[in-house]
Motif scaffolding. Structure first.
Motif, short mmCIF file in Angstrom:
data_model
loop_
_atom_site.label_atom_id
_atom_site.label_comp_id
_atom_site.label_asym_id
_atom_site.label_seq_id
_atom_site.Cartn_x
_atom_site.Cartn_y
_atom_site.Cartn_z
N ALA A 172 0.84 -1.20 0.00
CA ALA A 172 0.00 0.00 0.00
C ALA A 172 0.87 1.25 0.00
N ALA A 173 0.25 2.33 -0.44
CA ALA A 173 0.87 3.65 -0.37
C ALA A 173 -0.08 4.52 0.46
N LYS A 219 -10.07 11.69 -5.97
CA LYS A 219 -11.31 11.06 -6.44
C LYS A 219 -11.80 11.65 -7.76
N SER A 220 -11.48 12.93 -8.01
CA SER A 220 -11.91 13.55 -9.27
C SER A 220 -11.02 13.13 -10.44
N PRO A 246 -6.88 -4.07 -4.55
CA PRO A 246 -5.84 -3.34 -5.29
C PRO A 246 -6.44 -2.26 -6.19
N GLY A 247 -5.87 -1.06 -6.10
CA GLY A 247 -6.35 0.08 -6.89
C GLY A 247 -7.33 0.97 -6.15
N GLU A 248 -7.88 0.47 -5.04
CA GLU A 248 -8.84 1.28 -4.27
C GLU A 248 -8.13 2.22 -3.31
N LEU A 283 -4.77 8.94 3.85
CA LEU A 283 -5.49 8.33 2.75
C LEU A 283 -4.59 7.16 2.34
N ILE A 284 -5.18 5.99 2.10
CA ILE A 284 -4.40 4.79 1.79
C ILE A 284 -4.84 4.25 0.44
#
Length: 180
Positions: free
Chosen positions: A74-75, A114-115, A160-162, A175-176
């Motif tokens: 994760a980042a 998110k945008s 993954p990707g979320e 935020l992860i």
């Protein structure tokens, strides 16, 4: 003229690599001081350039082995506040913002991510209060029990990707993004 690359660190400081964390850190051998964040007086532009060239993480050779071992990658983007466990970062020696101010800042980052305006790793490089910023917030692979519980619960709940919503830990607000 020295053939040593210009690090941007003050005299007496050097970059070393932690074997246990697999991350670079800063060390002053004469004073026997080590730290994750650059020492005060560092030229952050030169240091960013140096770190990008000499301390960019290598691709994990056995990604499959990590996944099989129950690890995820994760980042994150961390915004600390004055009540954080350690209210200092590579960007600021003394973080004085309130938790509410940190929340407002992170909500702005969340909207931008998110945008689709910017990715979490792109934003983390310049805005995260974690030393992982230089790697786009990438924390590498970790298993359950290696992170703060709130962080771990949120990270392991992601696909993954979320990207998570805002996660509150003793370190600050995050935020992860799950990578793998």
């Amino acid at each position: 003229m020295s053939d040593q690359p210009e690090t941007g660190l003050p005299a007496g400081w050097e970059v070393r690599h932690s074997q246990s964390k697999n991350l670079p850190y800063y060390f002053n051998p004469s004073e026997k001081i080590s730290r994750w964040e650059p020492p005060s007086g560092a030229d952050t532009e030169k240091l960013k350039h140096y770190m990008a060239i000499y301390h960019t993480p290598k691709t994990v050779a056995s990604e499959e082995n990590n996944v099989q071992a129950g690890k995820i990658r994760a980042a994150h983007l961390l915004v600390k506040h004055r009540d954080s466990r350690r209210p200092a970062s590579w960007k600021e020696a003394d973080i004085t913002r309130t938790k509410e101010e940190a929340l407002s800042i992170l909500q702005g980052y969340e909207r931008r991510i998110k945008s689709g305006e910017i990715t979490l790793p792109e934003l983390a490089q310049t805005e995260s209060d974690c030393s992982s910023a230089r790697k786009g917030g990438d924390l590498g692979y970790f298993a359950k029990g290696e992170m703060q519980k709130e962080f771990e619960d949120a990270a392991f709940a992601l696909k993954p990707g979320e990207v998570s919503g805002i996660v509150d830990t003793a370190s600050g607000l995050h935020l992860i993004e799950r990578i793998a």
